[in-house]
Design a protein around this motif. Structure first.
Motif, PDB file in Angstrom:
ATOM      1  N   THR A  93       0.835  -1.203   0.000  1.00 40.16           N
ATOM      2  CA  THR A  93       0.000   0.000   0.000  1.00 40.16           C
ATOM      3  C   THR A  93       0.871   1.256   0.000  1.00 40.16           C
ATOM      4  O   THR A  93       0.606   2.211  -0.736  1.00 40.16           O
ATOM      5  CB  THR A  93      -0.966   0.001   1.199  1.00 40.16           C
ATOM      6  OG1 THR A  93      -1.794  -1.160   1.128  1.00 40.16           O
ATOM      7  CG2 THR A  93      -1.853   1.235   1.208  1.00 40.16           C
ATOM      8  N   VAL A  94       1.935   1.245   0.795  1.00 34.86           N
ATOM      9  CA  VAL A  94       2.868   2.378   0.824  1.00 34.86           C
ATOM     10  C   VAL A  94       3.532   2.538  -0.546  1.00 34.86           C
ATOM     11  O   VAL A  94       3.611   3.642  -1.099  1.00 34.86           O
ATOM     12  CB  VAL A  94       3.924   2.212   1.944  1.00 34.86           C
ATOM     13  CG1 VAL A  94       5.040   3.230   1.809  1.00 34.86           C
ATOM     14  CG2 VAL A  94       3.263   2.314   3.313  1.00 34.86           C
ATOM     15  N   LEU A  95       3.995   1.427  -1.123  1.00 35.57           N
ATOM     16  CA  LEU A  95       4.636   1.469  -2.434  1.00 35.57           C
ATOM     17  C   LEU A  95       3.670   1.980  -3.502  1.00 35.57           C
ATOM     18  O   LEU A  95       4.025   2.842  -4.321  1.00 35.57           O
ATOM     19  CB  LEU A  95       5.182   0.090  -2.816  1.00 35.57           C
ATOM     20  CG  LEU A  95       5.790  -0.029  -4.216  1.00 35.57           C
ATOM     21  CD1 LEU A  95       6.970   0.923  -4.386  1.00 35.57           C
ATOM     22  CD2 LEU A  95       6.217  -1.473  -4.474  1.00 35.57           C
ATOM     23  N   CYS A  96       2.449   1.472  -3.504  1.00 36.62           N
ATOM     24  CA  CYS A  96       1.453   1.918  -4.495  1.00 36.62           C
ATOM     25  C   CYS A  96       1.139   3.403  -4.341  1.00 36.62           C
ATOM     26  O   CYS A  96       0.980   4.113  -5.341  1.00 36.62           O
ATOM     27  CB  CYS A  96       0.174   1.097  -4.387  1.00 36.62           C
ATOM     28  SG  CYS A  96       0.250  -0.450  -5.298  1.00 36.62           S
ATOM     29  N   THR A  97       1.058   3.887  -3.117  1.00 39.98           N
ATOM     30  CA  THR A  97       0.784   5.310  -2.902  1.00 39.98           C
ATOM     31  C   THR A  97       1.905   6.155  -3.495  1.00 39.98           C
ATOM     32  O   THR A  97       1.648   7.177  -4.141  1.00 39.98           O
ATOM     33  CB  THR A  97       0.599   5.607  -1.402  1.00 39.98           C
ATOM     34  OG1 THR A  97      -0.477   4.801  -0.907  1.00 39.98           O
ATOM     35  CG2 THR A  97       0.276   7.071  -1.160  1.00 39.98           C
ATOM     36  N   GLU A  98       3.134   5.726  -3.298  1.00 39.35           N
ATOM     37  CA  GLU A  98       4.279   6.436  -3.890  1.00 39.35           C
ATOM     38  C   GLU A  98       4.180   6.420  -5.420  1.00 39.35           C
ATOM     39  O   GLU A  98       4.335   7.455  -6.067  1.00 39.35           O
ATOM     40  CB  GLU A  98       5.596   5.787  -3.448  1.00 39.35           C
ATOM     41  CG  GLU A  98       5.893   5.920  -1.960  1.00 39.35           C
ATOM     42  CD  GLU A  98       6.355   7.308  -1.554  1.00 39.35           C
ATOM     43  OE1 GLU A  98       6.913   8.050  -2.389  1.00 39.35           O
ATOM     44  OE2 GLU A  98       6.169   7.662  -0.371  1.00 39.35           O
ATOM     45  N   LEU A  99       3.926   5.240  -5.982  1.00 39.99           N
ATOM     46  CA  LEU A  99       3.824   5.119  -7.444  1.00 39.99           C
ATOM     47  C   LEU A  99       2.660   5.938  -7.998  1.00 39.99           C
ATOM     48  O   LEU A  99       2.795   6.594  -9.036  1.00 39.99           O
ATOM     49  CB  LEU A  99       3.654   3.655  -7.846  1.00 39.99           C
ATOM     50  CG  LEU A  99       4.872   2.751  -7.668  1.00 39.99           C
ATOM     51  CD1 LEU A  99       4.500   1.299  -7.911  1.00 39.99           C
ATOM     52  CD2 LEU A  99       6.006   3.195  -8.576  1.00 39.99           C
ATOM     53  N   HIS A 100       1.529   5.908  -7.305  1.00 39.72           N
ATOM     54  CA  HIS A 100       0.362   6.657  -7.780  1.00 39.72           C
ATOM     55  C   HIS A 100       0.628   8.163  -7.749  1.00 39.72           C
ATOM     56  O   HIS A 100       0.228   8.874  -8.669  1.00 39.72           O
ATOM     57  CB  HIS A 100      -0.880   6.309  -6.978  1.00 39.72           C
ATOM     58  CG  HIS A 100      -1.373   4.911  -7.207  1.00 39.72           C
ATOM     59  ND1 HIS A 100      -1.272   4.268  -8.410  1.00 39.72           N
ATOM     60  CD2 HIS A 100      -1.985   4.037  -6.371  1.00 39.72           C
ATOM     61  CE1 HIS A 100      -1.791   3.053  -8.319  1.00 39.72           C
ATOM     62  NE2 HIS A 100      -2.225   2.894  -7.080  1.00 39.72           N
ATOM     63  N   ALA A 101       1.290   8.647  -6.711  1.00 37.11           N
ATOM     64  CA  ALA A 101       1.581  10.083  -6.638  1.00 37.11           C
ATOM     65  C   ALA A 101       2.536  10.502  -7.750  1.00 37.11           C
ATOM     66  O   ALA A 101       2.299  11.494  -8.448  1.00 37.11           O
ATOM     67  CB  ALA A 101       2.170  10.440  -5.282  1.00 37.11           C
ATOM     68  N   LEU A 102       3.601   9.742  -7.923  1.00 34.85           N
ATOM     69  CA  LEU A 102       4.646  10.142  -8.866  1.00 34.85           C
ATOM     70  C   LEU A 102       4.339   9.785 -10.314  1.00 34.85           C
ATOM     71  O   LEU A 102       4.656  10.550 -11.225  1.00 34.85           O
ATOM     72  CB  LEU A 102       5.979   9.510  -8.452  1.00 34.85           C
ATOM     73  CG  LEU A 102       6.516   9.958  -7.091  1.00 34.85           C
ATOM     74  CD1 LEU A 102       7.715   9.137  -6.691  1.00 34.85           C
ATOM     75  CD2 LEU A 102       6.850  11.442  -7.114  1.00 34.85           C
ATOM     76  N   PHE A 103       3.730   8.636 -10.543  1.00 38.17           N
ATOM     77  CA  PHE A 103       3.564   8.137 -11.905  1.00 38.17           C
ATOM     78  C   PHE A 103       2.106   8.158 -12.371  1.00 38.17           C
ATOM     79  O   PHE A 103       1.786   8.753 -13.386  1.00 38.17           O
ATOM     80  CB  PHE A 103       4.138   6.717 -11.991  1.00 38.17           C
ATOM     81  CG  PHE A 103       4.032   6.103 -13.348  1.00 38.17           C
ATOM     82  CD1 PHE A 103       4.765   6.582 -14.418  1.00 38.17           C
ATOM     83  CD2 PHE A 103       3.192   5.023 -13.573  1.00 38.17           C
ATOM     84  CE1 PHE A 103       4.665   6.017 -15.687  1.00 38.17           C
ATOM     85  CE2 PHE A 103       3.077   4.442 -14.827  1.00 38.17           C
ATOM     86  CZ  PHE A 103       3.820   4.943 -15.885  1.00 38.17           C
ATOM     87  N   THR A 104       1.230   7.530 -11.608  1.00 40.46           N
ATOM     88  CA  THR A 104      -0.166   7.396 -12.041  1.00 40.46           C
ATOM     89  C   THR A 104      -0.849   8.748 -12.225  1.00 40.46           C
ATOM     90  O   THR A 104      -1.472   9.000 -13.250  1.00 40.46           O
ATOM     91  CB  THR A 104      -0.965   6.551 -11.028  1.00 40.46           C
ATOM     92  OG1 THR A 104      -0.340   5.283 -10.903  1.00 40.46           O
ATOM     93  CG2 THR A 104      -2.406   6.365 -11.469  1.00 40.46           C
ATOM     94  N   PHE A 105      -0.740   9.615 -11.211  1.00 34.18           N
ATOM     95  CA  PHE A 105      -1.443  10.889 -11.251  1.00 34.18           C
ATOM     96  C   PHE A 105      -0.522  12.072 -11.522  1.00 34.18           C
ATOM     97  O   PHE A 105      -0.982  13.211 -11.615  1.00 34.18           O
ATOM     98  CB  PHE A 105      -2.248  11.094  -9.962  1.00 34.18           C
ATOM     99  CG  PHE A 105      -3.255  10.007  -9.749  1.00 34.18           C
ATOM    100  CD1 PHE A 105      -4.359   9.889 -10.577  1.00 34.18           C
ATOM    101  CD2 PHE A 105      -3.091   9.061  -8.746  1.00 34.18           C
ATOM    102  CE1 PHE A 105      -5.287   8.870 -10.401  1.00 34.18           C
ATOM    103  CE2 PHE A 105      -4.014   8.043  -8.562  1.00 34.18           C
ATOM    104  CZ  PHE A 105      -5.112   7.949  -9.390  1.00 34.18           C
ATOM    105  N   GLY A 106       0.780  11.822 -11.621  1.00 33.22           N
ATOM    106  CA  GLY A 106       1.744  12.846 -12.008  1.00 33.22           C
ATOM    107  C   GLY A 106       1.724  14.104 -11.165  1.00 33.22           C
ATOM    108  O   GLY A 106       1.732  15.205 -11.701  1.00 33.22           O
ATOM    109  N   THR A 107       1.724  13.953  -9.842  1.00 34.05           N
ATOM    110  CA  THR A 107       1.692  15.133  -8.980  1.00 34.05           C
ATOM    111  C   THR A 107       3.023  15.889  -8.980  1.00 34.05           C
ATOM    112  O   THR A 107       3.053  17.052  -8.604  1.00 34.05           O
ATOM    113  CB  THR A 107       1.360  14.750  -7.520  1.00 34.05           C
ATOM    114  OG1 THR A 107       2.402  13.920  -7.005  1.00 34.05           O
ATOM    115  CG2 THR A 107       0.014  14.057  -7.425  1.00 34.05           C
ATOM    116  N   GLY A 108       4.117  15.201  -9.367  1.00 32.49           N
ATOM    117  CA  GLY A 108       5.422  15.855  -9.376  1.00 32.49           C
ATOM    118  C   GLY A 108       6.087  15.900  -8.015  1.00 32.49           C
ATOM    119  O   GLY A 108       7.119  16.521  -7.846  1.00 32.49           O
ATOM    120  N   ARG A 109       5.484  15.251  -7.040  1.00 38.82           N
ATOM    121  CA  ARG A 109       6.074  15.218  -5.690  1.00 38.82           C
ATOM    122  C   ARG A 109       5.695  13.913  -5.006  1.00 38.82           C
ATOM    123  O   ARG A 109       4.739  13.247  -5.393  1.00 38.82           O
ATOM    124  CB  ARG A 109       5.594  16.399  -4.860  1.00 38.82           C
ATOM    125  CG  ARG A 109       4.091  16.387  -4.635  1.00 38.82           C
ATOM    126  CD  ARG A 109       3.627  17.508  -3.732  1.00 38.82           C
ATOM    127  NE  ARG A 109       2.196  17.487  -3.561  1.00 38.82           N
ATOM    128  CZ  ARG A 109       1.521  16.624  -2.816  1.00 38.82           C
ATOM    129  NH1 ARG A 109       2.152  15.696  -2.142  1.00 38.82           N
ATOM    130  NH2 ARG A 109       0.209  16.673  -2.721  1.00 38.82           N
TER     131      ARG A 109
END
Length: 156
Positions: free
Chosen positions: A50-66
């Protein structure tokens, strides 16, 4: 500043990231279960994935840039918990309706519930957890001029 991907690209990335981590997790649990009880291994891998997916979703899936902050991690964990509850409820309902369902029936119900929960989780993450908060929220309020009031004179 990075440009966030559109809804379709985000959804494809969500499926790839979540699915990829899910497959790796399913392989990691039995390996870790050789060292500890299965329930503990599953819990540990669930938290880590879950922690790993949250990191991936922020950076890659949704492209938040942070990287995600604590708020995003807690909200993502909450959406994962809700998805877990939805799939568990689906299986519970199946076993209430059908005392001894076949493994195929269980898989169909579980995968269907997982797909619906995944779509719901995607929407929660995209619209709330990782929504662009830098853009000012504007609300358009249509304003119509008041009609000119007739002028009455008391002297007339």
């Amino acid at each position: 500043m990075t440009t966030a991907p559109g809804p379709f690209a985000s959804f494809v990335r969500f499926v790839v990231c979540g699915g990829g981590v899910g497959v790796l997790s399913s392989l990691a649990v039995p390996l870790l279960a050789a060292l500890m009880p299965w329930a503990a291994a599953n819990a540990l891998i669930t938290v880590a994935s879950t922690v790993l997916c949250t990191e991936l979703h922020a950076l890659f899936t949704f492209g938040t840039g942070r990287r995600p902050g604590l708020r995003e991690h807690w909200q993502s964990a909450g959406s994962a918990t809700a998805a877990y509850a939805a799939t568990s409820a689906a299986i519970l309902v199946l076993h209430t309706v059908q005392a001894s369902p076949t493994m195929l029936t269980e898989q169909i119900v579980y995968l269907g519930a997982s797909a619906l929960a995944g779509i719901g989780r995607f929407l929660v993450l995209r619209l709330f957890v990782f929504a662009d908060r830098t853009a000012p929220a504007t609300v358009a309020i249509p304003v119509q001029p008041l009609p000119a009031a007739p002028v009455f004179s008391a002297a007339a």
